[in-house]
Design an enzyme around this catalytic site. Structure first.
Site, mmCIF file in Angstrom:
data_model
loop_
_atom_site.group_PDB
_atom_site.id
_atom_site.type_symbol
_atom_site.label_atom_id
_atom_site.label_comp_id
_atom_site.label_asym_id
_atom_site.label_seq_id
_atom_site.Cartn_x
_atom_site.Cartn_y
_atom_site.Cartn_z
ATOM 1 N N GLY A 96 47.265 31.908 29.352
ATOM 2 C CA GLY A 96 46.211 31.074 29.463
ATOM 3 C C GLY A 96 44.789 31.738 28.892
ATOM 4 N N VAL A 148 38.676 29.254 30.246
ATOM 5 C CA VAL A 148 37.439 29.898 30.576
ATOM 6 C C VAL A 148 37.711 31.294 31.618
ATOM 7 C CG1 VAL A 148 35.451 29.420 32.463
ATOM 8 C CG2 VAL A 148 36.093 27.627 30.960
ATOM 9 N N SER A 170 40.055 33.630 28.989
ATOM 10 C CA SER A 170 39.242 34.607 27.618
ATOM 11 C C SER A 170 38.409 35.669 28.636
ATOM 12 C CB SER A 170 38.342 33.516 27.178
ATOM 13 O OG SER A 170 37.446 32.966 28.134
ATOM 14 N N ARG A 172 47.077 26.283 21.750
ATOM 15 C CA ARG A 172 46.852 26.075 20.089
ATOM 16 C C ARG A 172 46.307 27.287 19.800
ATOM 17 N NH1 ARG A 172 45.085 21.446 22.927
ATOM 18 N NH2 ARG A 172 43.045 22.228 23.326
ATOM 19 N N VAL A 216 41.436 31.635 45.693
ATOM 20 C CA VAL A 216 40.619 30.911 46.729
ATOM 21 C C VAL A 216 39.235 31.816 46.548
ATOM 22 C CG1 VAL A 216 39.947 30.486 49.179
ATOM 23 C CG2 VAL A 216 42.377 30.353 48.422
ATOM 24 N N ILE A 233 35.076 36.293 45.758
ATOM 25 C CA ILE A 233 34.740 36.681 47.013
ATOM 26 C C ILE A 233 36.128 37.381 47.440
ATOM 27 C CG2 ILE A 233 34.309 36.300 49.401
ATOM 28 C CD1 ILE A 233 33.029 33.694 48.208
ATOM 29 N N GLU A 293 33.757 19.191 36.509
ATOM 30 C CA GLU A 293 34.456 18.701 35.151
ATOM 31 C C GLU A 293 33.866 17.053 34.996
ATOM 32 O OE1 GLU A 293 36.075 20.461 33.798
ATOM 33 O OE2 GLU A 293 36.457 22.173 35.141
ATOM 34 N N ASP A 348 40.674 20.144 45.635
ATOM 35 C CA ASP A 348 40.882 21.669 45.485
ATOM 36 C C ASP A 348 40.571 22.201 46.668
ATOM 37 O OD1 ASP A 348 39.675 23.897 43.487
ATOM 38 O OD2 ASP A 348 38.316 24.006 45.245
ATOM 39 N N LYS A 388 43.176 25.064 48.858
ATOM 40 C CA LYS A 388 42.694 26.605 49.237
ATOM 41 C C LYS A 388 42.611 26.630 50.728
ATOM 42 C CE LYS A 388 39.281 26.500 45.739
ATOM 43 N NZ LYS A 388 37.798 26.537 45.243
#
Length: 430
Positions: free
Chosen positions: A10, A13, A16, A46, A133, A137, A191, A202, A206
């Site tokens: 992967g 965000v 990278s 890609r 999670v 932190i 998003e 989400d 967690k």
């Protein structure tokens, strides 16, 4: 110094940023890990995208993720693809070949954490996931290692920055939900499809991870009672303010029934402005941990974003590299307690109920009789005229079970004098 070769799955965000920091700070990371960390390859969907900002040699990018994790020259695997498949298959394939894994995949861990830990134990490798999670932190490792000699009784936290930003805007600026959501999307906190955040998916993933670690019991997302913030109104926020409280989306994990069961839930709640979590602003996260010997602990910081999450990923990568260089494996999953999850209906808390009623004599008595019928004790009542014949009735209860409160609300909705059950919200932190 030995060299450990890393496969990165992967390059979005988070990926990278991991690649960039791994490349730019290779000398420092090597000194901390006791081994040179070298990118063996980066799996992407890609190849045509411009990834020059990562500083990674373009020849290292590949669309063959399965081939990358299977290579004999790969020692460690970092998975930041997300989702259930192909991530699960790739992680298991890596473990079967003796490669330790670092992942940020909360959805997969919340569904299959027990199975992944079992596979890691079987193949003698590490599985670390601090980034899954609360972003940067340090939270999971303190729960898993620093508090291993203690008895954690409760974990209460704000673990989704998007919803916290929205609720903070509604409280601080009087912004409506839809407008606050648009602002969060414009700032990159939410998003284009915000369902996972605003509907609590989400946060519930967690919460499952936190409960499993804190209480040494297998907990999955399906075990978590989940409610989002889409139905929180400006009136709810104003009513909380009038009580000296603030609305937050909370993940609550606690030992119940004398420690024999586990309660896990995610829902909006009113908490006093004096509570440490009430002051958590913007897109930040904070988790409040209560332990028998350590007492109350607070973990606070940025809970998402490329750089903060990459920080947690790289911290785990250094740890598994140290373990690999030293020929050891870190602590695995701990499920010895195997406590069952308590049904939500048995949860005990206070409630804030807002009713639209007829503004005439006898209404309050009828409402009070319904509460008494289900043994739900009323703490305070506030009534405000909304028109010539309408009123808003706000009731705050003493502690009651969720089952009793649900039955109460159902009966209230049947009263001729109750025009609408406008909102029902739990009151926590007292």
């Amino acid at each position: 110094m030995n060299t450990l070769r890393v496969a990165l799955l992967g390059c979005g965000v988070v990926g990278s940023e991991v690649a960039r920091q791994l490349t730019e700070h290779s000398a420092d990371l090597a000194a901390r890990a006791g081994a040179q960390l070298e990118l063996a390859g980066v799996a992407v969907r890609r190849l045509e995208r411009d990834r020059s900002a990562t500083g990674v040699d373009p020849s290292l990018f590949t669309t063959d993720a399965a081939g990358l994790v299977s290579r004999p020259d790969v020692d460690l695997v970092v998975e930041v693809v997300g989702g259930i498949e192909p991530a699960r298959g790739l992680i298991l394939a890596a473990m079967e070949r003796g490669k330790s894994v670092v992942t940020a995949n909360k959805a997969l861990l919340a569904d299959d954490g027990h199975a992944l830990h079992t596979a890691a134990d079987k193949h003698g490798v590490d599985l670390y996931y601090e980034a899954a999670v609360a972003g940067a932190i340090p939270l999971l490792r303190p729960l898993r290692e620093s508090l291993a000699g203690d008895h954690v009784t409760r974990v209460l936290g704000i673990v989704n920055g998007t919803t916290n930003y929205i609720l903070d805007q509604m409280d601080s600026n009087g912004t409506g939900f839809a407008e606050a959501l648009e602002e969060a999307q414009a700032l990159g906190y939410a998003e284009a499809d915000p369902t996972a955040d605003v509907e609590g998916f989400d946060a519930s993933a967690k919460a499952a991870i936190l409960a499993g670690i804190a209480f040494h019991s297998p907990v999955t997302s399906a075990d978590v009672h989940r409610e989002g913030i889409a139905n929180v109104t400006s009136a709810d926020v104003a009513s909380a303010r009038a009580m000296g409280a603030v609305v937050k989306l909370l993940a609550i994990c606690e030992l119940t029934n004398g420690g024999s069961t586990v309660g896990v839930r995610v829902h909006p709640a009113m908490i006093p402005r004096t509570h440490p979590l009430a002051g958590v602003r913007g897109a930040y996260n904070a988790v409040f941990v209560e332990a028998e010997y350590a007492g109350q602990l607070m973990f606070y910081g940025p809970g998402a974003g490329g750089a903060p999450t990459a920080s947690a990923v790289l911290g785990d990568l250094v740890t598994v590299a140290r373990n690999r260089a030293g020929g050891v494996v870190g602590p695995g999953g701990s499920w010895y307690a195997d406590r069952p999850v308590r049904p939500m209906g048995e949860t005990v808390t206070r409630y804030h109920i807002s009713l639209g009623v007829d503004d005439r004599a006898g209404v309050l008595a009828n409402v009070a009789n319904v509460f008494a019928k289900h043994d739900v004790s009323i703490e305070t009542v506030r009534q405000r005229a909304e028109g010539p014949t309408d009123a808003e009735l706000v009731v705050v209860t003493h502690k009651a079970t969720d089952q009793a409160l649900s039955a109460t609300v159902e009966d209230l909705s049947r009263l001729d004098t109750v025009r609408d059950v406008m909102s029902v919200m739990r009151v926590e932190g007292e």
